[in-house]
Design an enzyme around this catalytic site. Structure first.
Site: not given
Ligand code: NAP
Length: 293
Positions: A91, A167, A236
């Protein structure tokens, strides 16, 4: 297909597992090492560039800064061995999606924006709703991957940034629902009524839809850890919606209220809890009362 997945957070991990289950060859990369542990069948690679190759690369990173750091500052589009397709599923802002579409076009890599609806358990089950926009030929090639990760793909034309606008509109409604439930529960509790009972009634009658039912259950039980979707990522998204609204000259006054309450929640130490913890802002404002009435 031969596919790379960049970002093994809560969502990316389940998406990679779904791709493996569907029989694809999946290379995975994550900034912090060890994230691929227990991800049976996936092939961990040491550099992001090794995952940004093959028939398609999928990015599922936290936010604009992460995507910019890995893809743009990492110079991945300058490599000789580029992927046949980039499915950008995080997102992110409408503005960055437009910028990435232009950069990819110059590099000759079709850029498909494909953000998703569904929490980590839905990603793990391969049942996401995928909002997709971009080059029609690339969208057709992406189909087997979308089918592995989602229950349905919703196409929104060939301008990638439109998928990101959709989204953000969806997440604005989702956060609004949480705010409404939080205020309603606090209101009920102020009158000696159990907030949990109120939400049980309403989420099984007038508001019997996935967002109300799933987040309503978390609010009723005040169960915010471990998080499925971090509150700070929800904040965010409201910030991104407001920026995109301003660029289109569309006021979103309620999104401003949501942003303030998300800032309050983060200030009160809830940034890394589930987004459902936003409901506690209204409860705290109403003073100490029993959530069970
Ligand atoms: P998350 O668990 O916090 O994972 C974030 C990912 O991004 C991790 O792999 C993290 O790596 C990586 N990352 C963060 N900063 C970085 C950087 N500067 N360089 C390289 N890698 C970096 O988040 P998530 O829940 O999976 O969400 C991922 C995306 O999907 C987001 O955009 C979120 O808004 C969207 N989303 C989430 C959900 C939900 O329910 N969770 C639903 C729909 C959409 P590290 O492991 O090294 O920190």
């Amino acid at each position: 297909m031969d596919v790379g997945v960049i970002g093994l957070g809560r969502m990316g991990r389940g998406m990679a597992a779904s791709l493996v289950r569907a029989g694809h060859r999946v290379r995975v990369w994550n900034r912090s090492p060890g994230a691929a542990e227990g991800l049976a069948g996936a092939i961990p690679v040491a550099e992001a560039a090794e995952a940004f190759a093959g028939d398609a690369a999928i990015t599922m990173l936290a936010d604009d800064a992460a995507l910019r750091a890995v893809i743009v500052e990492g110079g991945l589009l300058d490599k000789a061995d580029r992927p046949g397709l980039h499915l950008s599923m995080s997102t992110i802002s409408v503005a960055l999606a437009g910028e990435l579409a232009a950069i990819h076009s110059r590099a000759g890599v079709p850029y498909i924006a494909a953000p998703v609806f569904g929490r980590p358990d839905v990603a793990e089950a391969g049942a996401l709703n995928i909002v997709a926009a971009g080059d029609p030929e690339g969208m057709a090639r992406a189909r087997p991957l979308f089918e592995a990760m989602g229950s349905r793909t919703w196409p929104f034309g060939d301008a990638p940034q439109r998928a990101n606008a959709v989204k953000l509109a969806g997440n604005f409604m989702l956060v609004s629902a949480i705010e409404a439930m939080g205020e309603a529960a606090a209101f009920a509790e102020g009158h000696g009524v159990s907030g949990a009972d109120l939400l049980d009634l309403l989420t099984n009658t007038l508001f019997a839809s996935p967002v109300y039912k799933n987040y309503g259950a978390l609010i009723a039980a005040q169960r915010y850890e471990p998080p499925g979707f971090n509150l700070k990522l929800g904040a965010k998204d409201i910030g991104l919606a407001l920026a995109a609204a301003e660029s289109a000259g569309v006021p979103m006054p309620f999104a401003e209220v949501l942003r303030d309450n998300l800032v309050a929640a983060m200030g009160q130490g809830d940034a890394d809890k589930d987004l459902a913890a936003l409901a506690e802002v209204a409860r705290r404002a109403g003073g100490p009362r029993s959530p069970t009435g």
